[in-house]
Write a protein that holds these residues in place. Sequence first.
Motif, mmCIF file in Angstrom:
data_model
loop_
_atom_site.group_PDB
_atom_site.id
_atom_site.type_symbol
_atom_site.label_atom_id
_atom_site.label_comp_id
_atom_site.label_asym_id
_atom_site.label_seq_id
_atom_site.Cartn_x
_atom_site.Cartn_y
_atom_site.Cartn_z
ATOM 1 N N THR A 1 0.835 -1.207 0.000
ATOM 2 C CA THR A 1 0.000 0.000 0.000
ATOM 3 C C THR A 1 0.866 1.251 0.000
ATOM 4 O O THR A 1 0.483 2.268 -0.575
ATOM 5 N N ARG A 2 2.024 1.198 0.626
ATOM 6 C CA ARG A 2 2.873 2.397 0.660
ATOM 7 C C ARG A 2 3.371 2.730 -0.739
ATOM 8 O O ARG A 2 3.428 3.896 -1.129
ATOM 9 N N GLU A 3 3.708 1.696 -1.499
ATOM 10 C CA GLU A 3 4.115 1.940 -2.885
ATOM 11 C C GLU A 3 2.967 2.520 -3.699
ATOM 12 O O GLU A 3 3.157 3.450 -4.494
ATOM 13 N N LEU B 1 0.366 4.227 -2.653
ATOM 14 C CA LEU B 1 0.073 5.610 -2.274
ATOM 15 C C LEU B 1 1.111 6.561 -2.857
ATOM 16 O O LEU B 1 0.780 7.633 -3.377
ATOM 17 N N GLN C 1 -9.315 3.863 0.503
ATOM 18 C CA GLN C 1 -8.211 4.832 0.551
ATOM 19 C C GLN C 1 -7.778 5.212 -0.866
ATOM 20 O O GLN C 1 -7.535 6.395 -1.164
#
Lengths: 316, 316, 316, 316, 316, 316
Positions: free
Chosen positions: C257-259, C261, C296
């Motif tokens: 998810t960090r990638e 975002l 998100q």
Amino acid sequence: KSGTRLAPYAGVPTFLSAPHRPVDPVSPDLGDLQVALLGVPMDLGVTNRPGARFGPRALRTIERIGPYNHVLDCAPVFDLKVADIGDIPFASRYRLEQCHEDIERHVSAIVEAGVVPLCVGGDHSITHPILKAVGRDRPVAMIHIDAHCDTGGAFDQTKFHHGGPFRNAVLDGVLDPTRTIQIGIRGAAEYLWEFSYESGMTVVHAEDVSGMGIAKIIEMAREVVGDAPTYLSFDIDSLDPAFAPGTGTPEVGGLTTREVLELLRGLKGVNLVGGDVVEVAPQYDATANTAHAGAQVLFEILSLMVFSPAVAGNSG
Amino acid sequence: KSGTRLAPYAGVPTFLSAPHRPVDPVSPDLGDLQVALLGVPMDLGVTNRPGARFGPRALRTIERIGPYNHVLDCAPVFDLKVADIGDIPFASRYRLEQCHEDIERHVSAIVEAGVVPLCVGGDHSITHPILKAVGRDRPVAMIHIDAHCDTGGAFDQTKFHHGGPFRNAVLDGVLDPTRTIQIGIRGAAEYLWEFSYESGMTVVHAEDVSGMGIAKIIEMAREVVGDAPTYLSFDIDSLDPAFAPGTGTPEVGGLTTREVLELLRGLKGVNLVGGDVVEVAPQYDATANTAHAGAQVLFEILSLMVFSPAVAGNSG
Amino acid sequence: KSGTRLAPYAGVPTFLSAPHRPVDPVSPDLGDLQVALLGVPMDLGVTNRPGARFGPRALRTIERIGPYNHVLDCAPVFDLKVADIGDIPFASRYRLEQCHEDIERHVSAIVEAGVVPLCVGGDHSITHPILKAVGRDRPVAMIHIDAHCDTGGAFDQTKFHHGGPFRNAVLDGVLDPTRTIQIGIRGAAEYLWEFSYESGMTVVHAEDVSGMGIAKIIEMAREVVGDAPTYLSFDIDSLDPAFAPGTGTPEVGGLTTREVLELLRGLKGVNLVGGDVVEVAPQYDATANTAHAGAQVLFEILSLMVFSPAVAGNSG
Amino acid sequence: KSGTRLAPYAGVPTFLSAPHRPVDPVSPDLGDLQVALLGVPMDLGVTNRPGARFGPRALRTIERIGPYNHVLDCAPVFDLKVADIGDIPFASRYRLEQCHEDIERHVSAIVEAGVVPLCVGGDHSITHPILKAVGRDRPVAMIHIDAHCDTGGAFDQTKFHHGGPFRNAVLDGVLDPTRTIQIGIRGAAEYLWEFSYESGMTVVHAEDVSGMGIAKIIEMAREVVGDAPTYLSFDIDSLDPAFAPGTGTPEVGGLTTREVLELLRGLKGVNLVGGDVVEVAPQYDATANTAHAGAQVLFEILSLMVFSPAVAGNSG
Amino acid sequence: KSGTRLAPYAGVPTFLSAPHRPVDPVSPDLGDLQVALLGVPMDLGVTNRPGARFGPRALRTIERIGPYNHVLDCAPVFDLKVADIGDIPFASRYRLEQCHEDIERHVSAIVEAGVVPLCVGGDHSITHPILKAVGRDRPVAMIHIDAHCDTGGAFDQTKFHHGGPFRNAVLDGVLDPTRTIQIGIRGAAEYLWEFSYESGMTVVHAEDVSGMGIAKIIEMAREVVGDAPTYLSFDIDSLDPAFAPGTGTPEVGGLTTREVLELLRGLKGVNLVGGDVVEVAPQYDATANTAHAGAQVLFEILSLMVFSPAVAGNSG
Amino acid sequence: KSGTRLAPYAGVPTFLSAPHRPVDPVSPDLGDLQVALLGVPMDLGVTNRPGARFGPRALRTIERIGPYNHVLDCAPVFDLKVADIGDIPFASRYRLEQCHEDIERHVSAIVEAGVVPLCVGGDHSITHPILKAVGRDRPVAMIHIDAHCDTGGAFDQTKFHHGGPFRNAVLDGVLDPTRTIQIGIRGAAEYLWEFSYESGMTVVHAEDVSGMGIAKIIEMAREVVGDAPTYLSFDIDSLDPAFAPGTGTPEVGGLTTREVLELLRGLKGVNLVGGDVVEVAPQYDATANTAHAGAQVLFEILSLMVFSPAVAGNSG
């Protein structure tokens, strides 16, 4: 053949399989303990999903944490005089502010006995009264790992919710904002946390972690806290929900457990005077991964205490 | 319009949707198989949570693994003569050591028929008897991906538990420790694994993986095993619990699936003579992610076998 | 004390807590909306696990997404005229092709009203009719984040399954393949996606993401789409199953998810004319992490629309 | 000591652990089978939650059903010549009506071979084509256990949905409504089922079961079907959701498993010519109780076939 | 206002919230206890799914059982001198027979101290060694509530599996079969239980419970055991899987909790000398209903002990 | 073909798929409504597990309840003027007593508008302020279905917890205890409920339900309330945990859904002036069975309101 080992699933469960040492809440006798592990099953301060009142039970029932920390080279439950002293007793499960008073009073007694408290929440609002106990004599420094700054102001008629403990602690003079670092920050409430910046806290956002690297963040954290008496507060929602779904206000895009372990292990020698692991809500934790990660972090913090001057100096 | 494809959820489930080819355990006829996929539903060697006896069923019921491996450029179920030959039959589900004998005898028959075994556990103790079959003629090299070294000694009256297969294999002369690399190691039992270091194994800890990078680890692994006949043992708990919660002794801070895939695909051309995927316990696998990852790893190992001299030479 | 906030769990749930504005499907009046959030509960195009018809309900019931996007510095539900206009009504829940016609007609009406559609699926086959609406006047560019290229041809008697929407869209002249980038691609069906390469799409495989870095991929994506009218299609299975287990065709080894975002936030200023989040199947989502990640991403895409010339120019 | 038994969790899973006997769909050779167990993984006819396409896999992986039925005093997998012949192959997973044709053709071949079909769905729409095969020569009687009458008419542009198979079967002349009993009926769609009453079916509502008692219902069922060739169709949603949550259209207030077992076992000697267990959707079955109950019912129906004149007469 | 109550979720969890009183396994001092609650975390005897080794932990963590039993009119944790004395320590977690020896020795010490044991399993094989301790001086009577008779013989090279404890106990002369009643029996293994009938046990099948009524069964049970010293063994799989999914060998068609409570409460005054609750496997217990039911049954048995002459006479 | 039906999973979810009609909390305009469905997402009064604040969302997202009630012969959402008016707005999510004031004020406005309130909790403490609104002019009668009498006194510094609403209501003069019946009572807290008996309530214990039969209980209930204005309060924990695991204080040995439906449907014609369904905590509801049962009960109560003189007379 080479002896018998205790099976990990055997017996009455305690934090990190530490000895169970119930204390009388009225006149607690902590003996020669160096560190007290204690539960704070209170979640009246949540803004969204409740459930963290079951956090202490959840962490106790995780098996196979410890005994040896090969990165930090210690076996903290054996190296320290430490026990699970049970949970903080509350006069009422319905009164947020009064629970905070109970926490402050109970932790103060521990601190006054020269014992370092390591608490398991409960929601993050508990850290305010804990800091009032730990920082009573002088404001402490803090390493704060979380998805949220938790420096918001009052709303819904109280300032004691779990979104504001560190604002409260600074205003009460028990936390030094210039010696506070907040790591893993993200989510959609940045506009509520001006206080962090205005008061001088150092804020590291989750989206900057990959770029900065953990080594750099460790360096920053050590620089911010120096050799001051330091509190370490770990909110499980600092982890990405993939690693820790069981919490009340999850935020996509968080830290990995490997990053968190690297970060914590980089704090060896910091002068810890207290710590906590908060916001584990097992109702949302289908795999128990969240409680497992929480128990591991509890173990890492206890391991750090082996090397904390404040703990080591207190040899009972 | 352009033909019909078999739906992934159709029919009796087999490993990687390979053909089902039951063999008579008494006088097995493996025909011209190059690789035999087989289940080893035995978990009597666990130290903590049982359940891996259901691992073979769990991996069989994962749909949509393969057919094509675009990184390694092969379609192993089609490129090789391979079948799901069912599970190893056990004389007793209550006797750890006897199950090991059953495994050794059964896998030996496969090896003697010139077929390469690729097993699905079961707990990791099964790899000891498998290695006794695979390494009977000369000690083999090994690439071992795991959270634990599994080189511990006897306790609780046996040395055949899942914490010690590789010590046993070395002492039995079927595993060459100097040609063994262990990757992903972590957890709180490092003090039990001195044998790894003393015997000359190469150990890569999980906390060093980010710093080293996977490319470097691939290089190390290829150097350690060289062109020796090599066994590849994959314990699903090498993965972080976020990726693989369904296992008996999970350890926080593990590998990601992307790292594992990169690592495995970097082993193209290694001279594999056998392999396994172990410790999938579906009772703890609320999302089936663990069995899914296990089946994918099984597919990657089978893909590697397309390029293994030992397999390729054995064209049935 | 400082006012009352609406609790995240209160009231009838809508996408991103946007206002609920039901529209008459026969003669829709969209007023001065700039962006319409709408559900497309249709999963007749799946190849494997169904369930994404419950995707819109799943995303609506996620609490605590927004209001503020501190990286992009906007509060999109407030910055834009936006509403949850409900779900696309279908003439039949049993007819894949007819559902596509319903989608095309309904989204066309939105587009013709000068409103930008942001859809929640449903399976990925819905993007074909959406693109027919959005790209009616000229082929659009596309940033496509997914585990699969979805450029396969007909099989099982239809070309309208969820494995082929982008081939269909190119052949219908509504998608410009030379201005299309596909990011996160992996899995075992690469042999089905020759069309991506032959038509000139840019393909970024998941196994190359670590090596390339997200910054480089952002640069490529911006270069591919330029300032053309661009559609952004997000398949939740682009994420690794550890982050998004609740989907019909999960693929091990995906994005974090960090990638995702970081990638999305790097697209500020791209000229978005539509977008979607598809393939959330809540039946497989034991922790609700998948729906949470989907919501998100929906928020991030809506945030990007604040800065899209096509949206900004349309001030109602 | 007293021999070895096969562990329930061993090997490639089949229905009721019956032998696996794949048949060539083009020219099936069923040998001397009396009963064929087969999967029908199709759920295109559902009105609400899909997922029953995974029903056959779910029932196959239930362990420990049989071998002995002590109430009916038989061991049906041994008493009968029976095998798991795999799943019906479908020309397309996207075409409801064509799947029905595939089912009819495939089951007809079984019936024509003198073999009794016992199918596992899939959604209830599959029973219409099965009845067309089984009742081709004369309309059959039916004992139908379900929450819904499934005698509704066309809507959403088809009459082949799972709410109408028995209306269709009557109108096609393959089901005799006057020899049909429907047991367990409830829910909020009674207004759709006038056809049941108009055509002369006997309907027993769930709310009347406690008052009537199972013995009375058995008597009614036996009287309705007499000694006619009889089909037994069991929809898992006849059970209360407490017993069978894993289904697409659950209805509160249903039967208990003990009632269902008593009811089925009371049908000994009925002249069964076919049967099915439908609507198990494992995505909604957190405990596997639903698949377990479905497999047990499959076992009971197979047990009844031991005593069915139609089956017994067909000794291969 | 009216005092504070301890929250159910507070503190280190023990069976029924009884006091925690660890005893030294080498020289246990049980003081003036009347009843000892103890865990037996051993599941090496299972035939199918393991996991009951986690049963004691699961029952301890159930909150809100007791204090008052309004049907039996007692508050057993207060009325009796009772404590949670922890778990039986095992010399090896890998040796079924040796664990049985450990159990026998440990429970014998309790019995010899004049304390009544109330055990929580673990699998049902543990009841054999417990009965050897409890029935050492004379064979005891037994009320046995279970889905299975558990009077099977040896297979897979042992007779000590969980399918045979009561055959073993009779043959060892510690259980009187003519004073034994088995209630709730069902499943597909009746052919293994001839010993029950041949030895003179009274068997009540689950399918006869509705017809007989619980009152009649209570009468039979009281008649069978009379005023003999009686052991009460409760296997959680006596309950239907809807009420107790979390167990290793579930059987469809079982008892309801309301029937079980009525049955147990009908045994007031029976001369209980020991009891157990076994086979709770929390891995399969998605709702915790199984552990909850197990803890409630534990409470009911302890309540019965208040009225047992054998316990009451032993006032410490 | 015969028209299109709205799919159950489509659109923004509301209670019973009733129209969504948001009302301004400051000056609510309820128009010509006869019944208002509204959520009360508040669980500050729980004694154990929190989570019922998510109850309204959980019931809204259940699909396929209604439209037709064939036992009571009505289609209440169509027969009555009814809407989902959203949730009660709270001034603070941290103040139990203030939430009660908000509830009383808000429900009073509804009652004063001549509209009958049908609320979805939330914990059971909400019924006290609802009764203060409904019974303002004269004490009402009540049919109360629950595991607990909820007539306990103050503890932990408040009397407003969820264990005491009916004591409070009687003492406030808004509930007539002599016209109150409590059905399904059980658990270990009977000693707290003397007030029920002393004040003259009729109490039916769960353990007496089988013996009495539902018909008798219906008769008693009708006799107790007569034709008085009557409130119907349904606590989901009246159901056995097998039917309703998702609640905060589950009690083994409860009612079945079939019993509850029979009981409710037996109350046709009772003069209902309000009702509620409380204590659904979806965090503990792995199968959604609890929310499903709650929504069905909501539908049954609304169906009863079609026949309530108080509702029928209020034709808007």
